[in-house]
Write a protein that holds these residues in place. Sequence first.
Motif, short mmCIF file in Angstrom:
data_model
loop_
_atom_site.label_atom_id
_atom_site.label_comp_id
_atom_site.label_asym_id
_atom_site.label_seq_id
_atom_site.Cartn_x
_atom_site.Cartn_y
_atom_site.Cartn_z
N LEU A 125 10.49 23.75 -29.09
CA LEU A 125 9.52 23.19 -28.14
C LEU A 125 10.19 22.65 -26.88
CD1 LEU A 125 7.02 21.35 -30.53
CD2 LEU A 125 6.85 23.64 -29.57
N THR A 126 11.34 21.94 -27.02
CA THR A 126 11.98 21.39 -25.82
C THR A 126 12.57 22.52 -24.96
OG1 THR A 126 13.94 20.93 -27.15
CG2 THR A 126 12.48 19.08 -26.70
N TYR A 127 13.33 23.42 -25.58
CA TYR A 127 13.90 24.51 -24.78
C TYR A 127 12.82 25.50 -24.35
CZ TYR A 127 18.76 23.11 -25.21
OH TYR A 127 19.94 22.43 -25.10
N GLY A 128 11.81 25.71 -25.23
CA GLY A 128 10.69 26.57 -24.83
C GLY A 128 9.97 25.98 -23.63
N GLY A 129 9.75 24.66 -23.66
CA GLY A 129 9.09 23.98 -22.55
C GLY A 129 9.94 24.01 -21.29
N LEU A 130 11.25 23.87 -21.46
CA LEU A 130 12.17 23.94 -20.33
C LEU A 130 12.08 25.33 -19.69
CD1 LEU A 130 14.65 22.94 -18.66
CD2 LEU A 130 16.09 23.57 -20.58
N ALA A 153 15.91 19.69 -13.93
CA ALA A 153 16.24 19.85 -15.35
C ALA A 153 17.64 19.33 -15.64
CB ALA A 153 16.11 21.31 -15.77
N LEU A 154 18.61 19.77 -14.82
CA LEU A 154 20.00 19.37 -15.07
C LEU A 154 20.18 17.87 -14.85
CD1 LEU A 154 22.14 22.25 -13.47
CD2 LEU A 154 21.17 22.06 -15.76
N ALA A 155 19.68 17.35 -13.72
CA ALA A 155 19.92 15.95 -13.40
C ALA A 155 19.22 15.02 -14.40
CB ALA A 155 19.46 15.64 -11.98
N ALA A 156 18.01 15.39 -14.83
CA ALA A 156 17.29 14.54 -15.79
C ALA A 156 18.01 14.51 -17.13
CB ALA A 156 15.86 15.03 -15.96
N ALA A 157 18.43 15.70 -17.61
CA ALA A 157 19.17 15.73 -18.88
C ALA A 157 20.49 14.99 -18.72
CB ALA A 157 19.42 17.18 -19.30
N GLY A 158 21.16 15.17 -17.57
CA GLY A 158 22.43 14.49 -17.32
C GLY A 158 22.27 12.99 -17.31
N LEU A 159 21.19 12.52 -16.67
CA LEU A 159 20.96 11.06 -16.60
C LEU A 159 20.81 10.49 -18.00
CD1 LEU A 159 20.42 8.49 -14.95
CD2 LEU A 159 18.00 9.10 -14.93
N ASP A 282 26.48 12.18 -40.31
CA ASP A 282 26.25 11.54 -39.02
C ASP A 282 25.74 10.12 -39.21
OD1 ASP A 282 24.83 12.74 -35.94
OD2 ASP A 282 26.89 12.45 -36.52
N GLU A 283 26.63 9.20 -39.46
CA GLU A 283 26.21 7.83 -39.68
C GLU A 283 26.62 6.91 -38.55
OE1 GLU A 283 24.13 6.72 -41.89
OE2 GLU A 283 23.94 8.70 -42.78
N GLU A 284 27.30 7.49 -37.53
CA GLU A 284 27.76 6.61 -36.46
C GLU A 284 26.55 6.15 -35.64
OE1 GLU A 284 30.54 8.85 -34.21
OE2 GLU A 284 29.14 10.43 -33.72
N PRO A 285 26.63 4.90 -35.12
CA PRO A 285 25.48 4.38 -34.38
C PRO A 285 25.27 5.15 -33.08
CG PRO A 285 27.36 2.89 -34.18
CD PRO A 285 27.76 3.96 -35.15
N VAL A 286 24.04 5.53 -32.80
CA VAL A 286 23.73 6.19 -31.53
C VAL A 286 22.57 5.46 -30.88
CG1 VAL A 286 24.62 8.51 -31.94
CG2 VAL A 286 22.38 7.89 -32.81
N ALA A 287 22.65 5.34 -29.56
CA ALA A 287 21.63 4.59 -28.83
C ALA A 287 20.40 5.46 -28.62
CB ALA A 287 22.18 4.13 -27.49
N MET A 288 20.61 6.76 -28.49
CA MET A 288 19.50 7.63 -28.15
C MET A 288 19.73 8.98 -28.79
SD MET A 288 18.06 8.56 -24.38
CE MET A 288 19.55 7.84 -23.79
N GLY A 289 18.68 9.59 -29.32
CA GLY A 289 18.83 10.88 -29.94
C GLY A 289 19.06 11.95 -28.88
N PHE A 290 19.76 13.03 -29.26
CA PHE A 290 20.02 14.08 -28.29
C PHE A 290 18.74 14.85 -27.97
CE2 PHE A 290 22.15 17.97 -26.72
CZ PHE A 290 22.86 17.35 -25.71
N GLY A 291 17.75 14.79 -28.87
CA GLY A 291 16.46 15.41 -28.59
C GLY A 291 15.83 14.85 -27.33
N ASP A 292 16.02 13.55 -27.09
CA ASP A 292 15.47 12.94 -25.88
C ASP A 292 16.12 13.51 -24.62
OD1 ASP A 292 13.71 11.20 -27.25
OD2 ASP A 292 15.36 9.84 -27.67
N VAL A 293 17.41 13.86 -24.72
CA VAL A 293 18.12 14.46 -23.58
C VAL A 293 17.49 15.82 -23.25
CG1 VAL A 293 20.33 15.44 -22.82
CG2 VAL A 293 20.29 13.27 -24.09
N LYS A 294 17.19 16.60 -24.32
CA LYS A 294 16.59 17.92 -24.10
C LYS A 294 15.16 17.80 -23.58
CE LYS A 294 18.52 18.92 -28.23
NZ LYS A 294 18.84 19.66 -29.47
N LEU A 295 14.42 16.81 -24.10
CA LEU A 295 13.06 16.58 -23.59
C LEU A 295 13.13 16.18 -22.11
CD1 LEU A 295 10.03 16.27 -23.83
CD2 LEU A 295 10.37 14.02 -24.86
N ALA A 296 14.14 15.36 -21.76
CA ALA A 296 14.31 14.97 -20.35
C ALA A 296 14.57 16.21 -19.50
CB ALA A 296 15.46 13.98 -20.21
N GLY A 297 15.38 17.14 -20.01
CA GLY A 297 15.65 18.38 -19.29
C GLY A 297 14.36 19.16 -19.05
#
Length: 362
Positions: A125-130, A153-159, A282-297
């Motif tokens: 859905l994220t890459y399809g939407g992109l 797309a690039l700048a939003a995902a990068g941010l 994958d138990e290390e703490p993460v502030a934000m899921g990578f899915g959000d980066v792709k949705l931002a893209g």
Amino acid sequence: MLVFFAFVVGAVVGSFLNVVVYRLPAGESVVHPPSRCPSCGHRLGPLDMVPILSWLAFRGRCRYCGAPVSARYPLVEALTGGLFALAAWLHPVPDVGLLLAWGFTALLIALSFIDIDHYILPDSLTYGGLALGLLGAAIWAFPVGWSEAWQGALAAAGLLALIGGFANLVLRRGASGRPGFPVGLEHVYLAAAVAAWFGWGWGVLAAAAAVAVNLARRRPLPLPDALTLGAAVLGVLVASYGVLPLGVLESVWAMLLAAGAVALAGGLYWALLPEEEEEEEDEEPVAMGFGDVKLAGMLGAWLGFGPFLVALAVAVFAGAVLGLLFRRRKLPFGPYLALGGWVALWWGASWVQAYLAYLGLS
Ligand SMILES: [Zn+2]
């Protein structure tokens, strides 16, 4: 007339979205087999699948076994119908633009409910939407032109990738995340660092070279996050003193484009890779899921970067307000981004204009 028609189309699409939300995360086909009652297994007939009305007519119960049917089904149908109707009211021309706006709406609804249920944003859905956003921009220049779309797309995902990077650095008290092989988040930060000093092409090239080194060594080259992210900040600071060929805004922009390009390309690589033992360790703490980066893209491709910032601001504001109201449960960020994206589709560009005018910049 168009608005009413849009509501009916939306309700029918919403009924399909219920199937997508239910089946896509489970890896099932969304078109086959036909829908059945999850309690008694009885195949649903046309009478059971009239959006909203079936649920009301049978008082929220299965007609065959009497099992309760979640009120969420008619709510998703009504929400989709309502937003399709609102889109037709805001864009009262039955053209490709309206179809694209409906497509954007449907994708955001499916992504939101899947994220609420499973804390994931499916790559399809994220890459399809992109891809759909870039296609709409390239062919119909809707809602934005091509150069705004790909840069957005690039700048939003990068941010978002960089916000996540700095937040993780704080969470881990300066320690690096686990390196990826052959490509990982450390390459996103490397690209940002080199781009902030030399331009975005060099940033992407540096990340590609680091990936090639990984492949040659057959193990990940350590690239401390504190070093790369620190170098990116330093590059922007130095650029603000005017000693680099890049000005400060160019330096920041190059950093966002390069980080986004590497994040989206790396994400696509992981998405296309046959499933392995992902997540598990994958138990290390993460502030934000990578899915959000792709949705931002995806949102950046549809909106362009300025309106994407409006979407992000709406998302953060809505998240803060609703987070205070519903303190019981941890809510994912995806639905807020989706809400912000939908708002920004219609009002983002004019809000950016108004803000620039307020600053005296336009
Ligand atoms: Zn039943």
